[in-house]
Design an enzyme around this catalytic site. Structure first.
Site, PDB file in Angstrom:
ATOM      1  N   ASP A   1       0.819  -1.207   0.000  1.00  0.00           N
ATOM      2  CA  ASP A   1       0.000   0.000   0.000  1.00  0.00           C
ATOM      3  C   ASP A   1       0.863   1.272   0.000  1.00  0.00           C
ATOM      4  O   ASP A   1       2.099   1.213  -0.058  1.00  0.00           O
ATOM      5  CB  ASP A   1      -0.921  -0.053   1.235  1.00  0.00           C
ATOM      6  CG  ASP A   1      -2.319   0.463   0.933  1.00  0.00           C
ATOM      7  OD1 ASP A   1      -2.451   1.358   0.091  1.00  0.00           O
ATOM      8  OD2 ASP A   1      -3.278  -0.024   1.573  1.00  0.00           O
TER       9      ASP A   1
ATOM     10  N   GLU B   1      -0.870   1.757  -5.234  1.00  0.00           N
ATOM     11  CA  GLU B   1      -0.419   3.133  -5.135  1.00  0.00           C
ATOM     12  C   GLU B   1      -1.501   4.108  -5.590  1.00  0.00           C
ATOM     13  O   GLU B   1      -1.262   5.320  -5.659  1.00  0.00           O
ATOM     14  CB  GLU B   1       0.887   3.221  -5.954  1.00  0.00           C
ATOM     15  CG  GLU B   1       1.639   4.481  -5.945  1.00  0.00           C
ATOM     16  CD  GLU B   1       1.284   5.343  -7.141  1.00  0.00           C
ATOM     17  OE1 GLU B   1       1.956   6.370  -7.319  1.00  0.00           O
ATOM     18  OE2 GLU B   1       0.349   5.012  -7.902  1.00  0.00           O
ATOM     19  N   TRP B   2      -2.674   3.569  -5.878  1.00  0.00           N
ATOM     20  CA  TRP B   2      -3.895   4.342  -6.186  1.00  0.00           C
ATOM     21  C   TRP B   2      -3.779   5.221  -7.428  1.00  0.00           C
ATOM     22  O   TRP B   2      -4.559   6.180  -7.584  1.00  0.00           O
ATOM     23  CB  TRP B   2      -4.321   5.202  -4.991  1.00  0.00           C
ATOM     24  CG  TRP B   2      -4.163   4.580  -3.648  1.00  0.00           C
ATOM     25  CD1 TRP B   2      -4.532   3.316  -3.305  1.00  0.00           C
ATOM     26  CD2 TRP B   2      -3.625   5.185  -2.464  1.00  0.00           C
ATOM     27  NE1 TRP B   2      -4.259   3.094  -1.976  1.00  0.00           N
ATOM     28  CE2 TRP B   2      -3.706   4.227  -1.439  1.00  0.00           C
ATOM     29  CE3 TRP B   2      -3.095   6.445  -2.182  1.00  0.00           C
ATOM     30  CZ2 TRP B   2      -3.257   4.482  -0.147  1.00  0.00           C
ATOM     31  CZ3 TRP B   2      -2.643   6.700  -0.891  1.00  0.00           C
ATOM     32  CH2 TRP B   2      -2.730   5.729   0.104  1.00  0.00           C
ATOM     33  N   GLY B   3      -2.777   4.999  -8.260  1.00  0.00           N
ATOM     34  CA  GLY B   3      -2.649   5.790  -9.478  1.00  0.00           C
ATOM     35  C   GLY B   3      -2.014   7.150  -9.275  1.00  0.00           C
ATOM     36  O   GLY B   3      -1.989   7.965 -10.200  1.00  0.00           O
TER      37      GLY B   3
ATOM     38  N   ASP C   1      -9.898   3.704  -3.882  1.00  0.00           N
ATOM     39  CA  ASP C   1     -10.610   2.496  -3.445  1.00  0.00           C
ATOM     40  C   ASP C   1     -12.016   2.400  -4.030  1.00  0.00           C
ATOM     41  O   ASP C   1     -12.754   3.389  -4.081  1.00  0.00           O
ATOM     42  CB  ASP C   1     -10.737   2.490  -1.913  1.00  0.00           C
ATOM     43  CG  ASP C   1      -9.396   2.257  -1.243  1.00  0.00           C
ATOM     44  OD1 ASP C   1      -8.351   2.278  -1.926  1.00  0.00           O
ATOM     45  OD2 ASP C   1      -9.405   2.037  -0.012  1.00  0.00           O
TER      46      ASP C   1
HETATM   47  C1  GLA Z   1      -5.982   1.310   1.342  1.00  0.00           C
HETATM   48  C2  GLA Z   1      -6.094   0.358   0.164  1.00  0.00           C
HETATM   49  C3  GLA Z   1      -7.231  -0.614   0.406  1.00  0.00           C
HETATM   50  C4  GLA Z   1      -6.988  -1.377   1.702  1.00  0.00           C
HETATM   51  C5  GLA Z   1      -6.798  -0.437   2.860  1.00  0.00           C
HETATM   52  C6  GLA Z   1      -6.326  -1.137   4.123  1.00  0.00           C
HETATM   53  O1  GLA Z   1      -7.095   2.142   1.442  1.00  0.00           O
HETATM   54  O2  GLA Z   1      -6.263   1.053  -1.021  1.00  0.00           O
HETATM   55  O3  GLA Z   1      -7.360  -1.510  -0.685  1.00  0.00           O
HETATM   56  O4  GLA Z   1      -5.865  -2.204   1.544  1.00  0.00           O
HETATM   57  O5  GLA Z   1      -5.832   0.570   2.563  1.00  0.00           O
HETATM   58  O6  GLA Z   1      -6.127  -0.276   5.194  1.00  0.00           O
END
Ligand code: GLA
Length: 401
Positions: free
Chosen positions: A128, A162-164, A185
């Protein structure tokens, strides 16, 4: 070297439904369900524990360790159990100083943590991006863990979450990641799901064998309950969600409680025709072709194509509107197939052979629903048995004299 992810990874992850409510009993029961529910047979392989498995502090020798109250038998024993079912075992950490839920994470400990995971028998690491130290390059954090995982000598699938933020599609593969989250997410609603799906446009050429764009885990079958609850979706909306993820060659990480799936949920998540196109060895991410010169229907009626290894093309007709059923059409020329080549059309959802068509195929798609078909050119000899001139109707040759 053998590829770790020649096709998009398939499995289950604890986060979407369970959040912090995880323990060894849940993980064992999920592994059991992989076998008893037919998930293994359908191709699902990885059982992944997300955040909140960790103890609050590292051991005295600086290693990560598990929360004893949740995992009294210990993580290595749990990994053994998952392996004994013929499955692979996944875990989670973060590239910053803490995980997103505030537990100890791997910044500065990449090598020791990678080795710890390898020693425990871990086959998959979701990594993450929370609590990143200021001034440190994001991509470098992933490069460090990718390097550390390789140095263990154990094949471990590296899932970069890394969410982009720094365009991971551009560097994910080179840091050793096998999949990289491209967006924030997902939550269990149509708006969240469709927003994420449409953001994958433009990233198609970064995906391929051993490195996949990851639009996040599936919410199919959650029905508005669980850790990412957001109102839920109807069964046909969940079907659209799964069809999009299959067309996208996305990792298929189930997020619902697989111990208690409804018949419809099972029918969606275990659909053999759709899984086959997701897992197609050519590894091309499907794309919307209903844009620009091919905007036949408008943005709410999307036609997607995904070329397959056997020379056929998967085509998805997505009716995103809430209020109108629609006939949607794809001409062969938009699929790079000669317009007079007869093609067999198979409905991938039902498995039904819809017959042989030439020039185009039209599907009638109910509102907020989708149809995915496989369009397979007939063998050339059969297709061109008639003289070519005859195929152009009058026999007039226009400019050829
Ligand atoms: C982030 C990630 C999620 C999950 C949570 C866990 O938000 O993007 O997919 O793994 O952390 O805390």
């Amino acid at each position: 070297m053998k590829m770790i992810a020649p096709t998009p990874p398939m499995g289950w992850n604890s986060w979407n439904t369970f959040g912090s409510n995880i323990d060894e009993r849940l993980v064992r029961e999920v592994a059991d369900a992989f076998v008893t529910e037919g998930m293994t047979k359908a191709g699902y392989e990885y059982v992944v524990i997300d955040d909140l498995w960790e103890a609050d502090t590292r051991t005295r020798d600086g290693r990560l360790t598990w929360d004893d109250s949740k995992f009294p038998s210990g993580i290595p024993a749990l990994a053994d159990y998952v392996h004994s079912k013929g499955l692979k075992f996944g875990m989670y950490s973060s590239s910053g100083v803490r995980t997103c839920a505030g537990k100890p994470a791997s910044y500065g400990y990449e090598e020791v943590d990678a080795q710890t995971f390898a020693d425990w028998g871990v086959d998959f690491l979701k990594y993450d991006y929370c609590y990143k130290p200021l001034g440190v390059s994001g991509p470098m954090l992933y490069r460090r863990m990718g390097q550390a995982l390789r140095a263990t000598g154990r094949p471990i699938l590296f899932s970069a979450c890394e969410w982009g933020h720094n365009d991971p599609a551009k560097w994910g593969r080179s840091v050793g990641a096998h999949m990289w989250r491209t967006t924030g997410d997902i939550s269990d609603s149509w708006e969240s799901m469709i927003g994420i799906a449409l953001k994958q446009g433009g990233l198609e050429d970064y995906a391929g064998p051993n490195g996949w764009n990851d639009p996040d885990m599936l919410v199919v079958g959650m029905h508005g309950r669980g850790n990412v609850a957001d109102g839920g979706m109807t069964e046909s909306e969940y079907k659209v969600h799964f069809m999009l993820w299959c067309m996208l060659a996305s990792p298929l990480m189930i997020g619902c409680d697989v111990r208690s799936m409804s018949d419809v949920t099972r029918q969606i998540l275990l659909n053999p025709g759709l899984i086959a196109i997701n897992q197609d060895p050519l590894g091309v991410q499907g794309r919307s072709i209903s844009i620009g010169e091919h905007d036949w229907h408008g943005p709410n009626y999307q036609v997607w194509s995904k070329p397959l290894a056997d020379g056929s093309v998967a085509v998805g007709f997505f009716n995103l509107t809430k209020d109108a059923d629609r006939g949607m059409l794809v001409p062969w020329e938009a699929l790079a197939i000669h317009d007079r080549r007869p093609c067999r059309v198979l409905d991938l959802w039902t498995g039904e052979d819809l017959g042989v068509f030439d020039r185009y195929f039209e599907a009638r798609v109910p509102r907020r629903d989708a149809t995915v078909v496989k369009i397979s050119p007939l063998p050339l000899v059969a297709a061109y048995a008639e003289p070519v001139r005859a195929q152009f109707g009058s026999g007039d040759c226009g400019e050829c004299n």
